[in-house]
Design a protein around this motif. Structure first.
Motif, PDB file in Angstrom:
ATOM      1  N   ARG A  60      -7.854  -1.890   0.791  1.00 25.43           N
ATOM      2  CA  ARG A  60      -6.431  -2.585   0.488  1.00 25.43           C
ATOM      3  C   ARG A  60      -6.304  -3.071  -1.004  1.00 25.43           C
ATOM      4  N   ARG A  92      -2.423  -4.492  -5.158  1.00 22.98           N
ATOM      5  CA  ARG A  92      -2.147  -4.427  -3.751  1.00 22.98           C
ATOM      6  C   ARG A  92      -0.963  -3.535  -3.636  1.00 22.98           C
ATOM      7  N   GLY A  93      -0.926  -2.867  -2.383  1.00 18.10           N
ATOM      8  CA  GLY A  93       0.150  -2.238  -1.974  1.00 18.10           C
ATOM      9  C   GLY A  93       1.356  -2.985  -1.500  1.00 18.10           C
ATOM     10  N   ARG A  94       2.624  -2.640  -1.367  1.00 18.82           N
ATOM     11  CA  ARG A  94       3.485  -3.453  -0.716  1.00 18.82           C
ATOM     12  C   ARG A  94       3.759  -3.157   0.648  1.00 18.82           C
ATOM     13  N   ARG A 112       6.860   2.062  -2.638  1.00 18.28           N
ATOM     14  CA  ARG A 112       5.676   2.919  -2.946  1.00 18.28           C
ATOM     15  C   ARG A 112       4.518   2.424  -3.863  1.00 18.28           C
ATOM     16  N   ALA A 132       2.483  -0.057  -6.132  1.00 22.20           N
ATOM     17  CA  ALA A 132       1.535  -1.269  -6.157  1.00 22.20           C
ATOM     18  C   ALA A 132       1.960  -1.938  -7.037  1.00 22.20           C
TER      19      ALA A 132
END
Length: 64
Positions: free
Chosen positions: A13, A24-26, A45, A47
């Motif tokens: 993650r 981190r990704g949303r 889309r 990070a």
């Protein structure tokens, strides 16, 4: 004493940048996308950086 293992869920993650910041990704980009605007989906889309309050905890999970 046994070695510490990296937290595999955290490794998948989070990602460390070259300067040491944590990415981190949303959230909210997996389903129910029809009602979300194009702009919002495009932004989701990308990070983003992890909150400074959480960085220390995440680093320990990644670099054990």
């Amino acid at each position: 004493m046994p070695k510490k293992k990296t937290h595999k869920g955290a490794t998948k993650r989070f990602k460390l940048t070259a300067s040491g910041k944590v990415l981190r990704g949303r959230a909210n980009h997996s389903h129910i996308l029809t009602k979300k605007t194009r702009t919002r989906k495009r932004r989701l889309r990308q990070a983003t950086l992890v909150s400074p309050a959480d960085v220390r905890a995440i680093r320990t999970l990644i670099s054990r």
